[in-house]
Design a protein around this motif. Structure first.
Motif, short mmCIF file in Angstrom:
data_model
loop_
_atom_site.label_atom_id
_atom_site.label_comp_id
_atom_site.label_asym_id
_atom_site.label_seq_id
_atom_site.Cartn_x
_atom_site.Cartn_y
_atom_site.Cartn_z
N SER A 1 40.46 62.77 44.05
CA SER A 1 41.02 62.82 42.71
C SER A 1 39.86 62.88 41.72
O SER A 1 38.78 62.33 41.98
CB SER A 1 41.90 61.60 42.44
N LEU A 2 40.07 63.59 40.62
CA LEU A 2 39.04 63.74 39.59
C LEU A 2 39.60 63.26 38.26
O LEU A 2 40.77 63.48 37.96
CB LEU A 2 38.63 65.20 39.43
N MET A 3 38.73 62.65 37.46
CA MET A 3 39.11 62.26 36.11
C MET A 3 37.89 62.34 35.21
O MET A 3 36.77 62.11 35.64
CB MET A 3 39.72 60.86 36.08
N PRO A 4 38.10 62.72 33.95
CA PRO A 4 36.99 62.74 33.00
C PRO A 4 36.49 61.32 32.79
O PRO A 4 37.27 60.37 32.67
CB PRO A 4 37.63 63.27 31.72
N MET A 5 35.15 61.17 32.79
CA MET A 5 34.57 59.85 32.60
C MET A 5 33.08 59.99 32.31
O MET A 5 32.40 60.80 32.95
CB MET A 5 34.76 59.01 33.87
N GLY A 6 32.58 59.24 31.35
CA GLY A 6 31.14 59.12 31.12
C GLY A 6 30.39 60.43 30.96
O GLY A 6 29.36 60.61 31.59
N GLY A 7 30.90 61.34 30.16
CA GLY A 7 30.20 62.60 29.94
C GLY A 7 30.26 63.56 31.12
O GLY A 7 29.41 64.44 31.27
N GLY A 8 31.25 63.40 31.96
CA GLY A 8 31.39 64.28 33.11
C GLY A 8 32.69 64.01 33.84
O GLY A 8 33.69 63.66 33.24
N LEU A 9 32.66 64.19 35.15
CA LEU A 9 33.84 63.99 35.99
C LEU A 9 33.53 63.00 37.09
O LEU A 9 32.46 63.04 37.69
CB LEU A 9 34.27 65.31 36.62
N HIS A 10 34.48 62.10 37.33
CA HIS A 10 34.33 61.13 38.42
C HIS A 10 35.27 61.54 39.55
O HIS A 10 36.44 61.83 39.32
CB HIS A 10 34.66 59.73 37.92
N LEU A 11 34.74 61.56 40.77
CA LEU A 11 35.50 61.95 41.95
C LEU A 11 35.63 60.75 42.88
O LEU A 11 34.64 60.08 43.18
CB LEU A 11 34.82 63.09 42.71
N GLN A 12 36.86 60.51 43.33
CA GLN A 12 37.13 59.43 44.27
C GLN A 12 38.07 59.95 45.35
O GLN A 12 38.87 60.84 45.09
CB GLN A 12 37.79 58.24 43.58
N GLY A 13 37.96 59.36 46.53
CA GLY A 13 38.86 59.73 47.60
C GLY A 13 38.23 59.49 48.94
O GLY A 13 37.35 58.63 49.09
N GLU A 14 38.68 60.26 49.92
CA GLU A 14 38.25 60.05 51.29
C GLU A 14 38.03 61.40 51.97
O GLU A 14 38.81 62.32 51.79
CB GLU A 14 39.34 59.25 52.02
N VAL A 15 36.95 61.47 52.75
CA VAL A 15 36.66 62.65 53.55
C VAL A 15 36.48 62.20 54.99
O VAL A 15 35.68 61.29 55.27
CB VAL A 15 35.38 63.38 53.06
N GLY A 16 37.22 62.80 55.91
CA GLY A 16 37.14 62.43 57.31
C GLY A 16 36.68 63.57 58.18
O GLY A 16 36.50 64.70 57.72
N GLY A 17 36.47 63.28 59.47
CA GLY A 17 36.03 64.29 60.42
C GLY A 17 34.53 64.50 60.42
O GLY A 17 34.03 65.47 61.00
N LEU A 18 33.79 63.58 59.80
CA LEU A 18 32.33 63.66 59.75
C LEU A 18 31.73 62.94 60.94
O LEU A 18 32.39 62.13 61.60
CB LEU A 18 31.82 63.03 58.44
N ALA A 19 30.47 63.21 61.24
CA ALA A 19 29.79 62.48 62.30
C ALA A 19 29.63 61.02 61.87
O ALA A 19 29.41 60.74 60.69
CB ALA A 19 28.42 63.10 62.58
N PRO A 20 29.75 60.08 62.79
CA PRO A 20 29.60 58.67 62.43
C PRO A 20 28.26 58.39 61.74
O PRO A 20 27.22 58.90 62.16
CB PRO A 20 29.67 57.94 63.78
N ASN A 21 28.31 57.61 60.67
CA ASN A 21 27.12 57.16 59.93
C ASN A 21 26.24 58.30 59.42
O ASN A 21 25.03 58.15 59.29
CB ASN A 21 26.29 56.20 60.80
#
Length: 197
Positions: free
Chosen positions: A68-88
């Motif tokens: 999810s994205l929202m305008p914040m602090g002179g830009g955009l803030h992104l939050q959420g989850e990304v899976g399927g990556l190599a551990p650590n």
């Protein structure tokens, strides 16, 4: 007589406004679905209060997620989850110039979103792309909790720094924040388009 003159003047002003030529559109803006043509200036505020990105795998990976994205602090803030990556593992995440994830390797999204033509760098430094963000790190299960910021872009309005309709890319490797033009971040392993709502 005064009323007739005022009516004529008003009609001329309205006609001039409606025929003001648009600035030329770039390749980046031509692929943005349902987004206004960009203006030649940078907007300081967003006209859209929130957006989201559904990330789908690219380059034969199994990486996916939702942000999810929202305008914040002179830009955009992104939050959420990304899976399927190599551990650590550590991965670069950037906003790219075109909202096109159709190529198998997501090369159709173009380069980093960079309306100011600055060198690539780290957010918070004097020079960086509007699409540059800090790296994300996967946990032992290969899932990254995303909590990053892009300094400079806005959501909506059609200005040159409008990120709505552009792509977010997750890369195979971390960003070194110095290599030009993209931080030596490796293959594009997930891609999704920034969509209002």
């Amino acid at each position: 007589m005064k009323t007739a003159l005022l009516a004529s003047a008003s009609a001329l002003v309205l006609a001039a406004c409606s025929t003001t030529p648009q600035s030329g559109t770039s390749t980046a803006s031509s692929t943005r679905a349902a987004a206004p043509a960009p203006s030649s200036t940078m907007a300081s505020t967003s006209t859209v209060s929130s957006a989201h990105v559904n990330l789908a795998s690219a380059s034969g990976s199994l990486v996916s997620g939702r942000l999810s994205l929202m305008p914040m602090g002179g830009g955009l803030h992104l939050q959420g989850e990304v899976g399927g990556l190599a551990p650590n593992s550590t991965h670069a995440i950037h906003i790219h110039e075109k909202g096109d994830c159709s190529a198998a390797d997501a090369s159709s999204a173009g380069g980093h979103f960079n309306p100011t033509s600055d060198p690539h760098g780290k957010v918070g430094t004097p020079t960086h792309h509007a699409g540059d963000m800090n790296n994300i790190v996967a946990n032992a299960d290969g899932v990254a909790q995303v909590n990053v910021h892009a300094q400079g872009p806005v959501l909506g309005g059609g200005a040159a720094n409008d990120a709505l309709g552009r792509a977010v890319i997750v890369h195979a490797d971390g960003d070194d924040y110095t290599s030009q033009p993209s931080g030596n971040a490796g293959a594009r392993v997930a891609c999704g388009v920034i969509t209002a709502g």
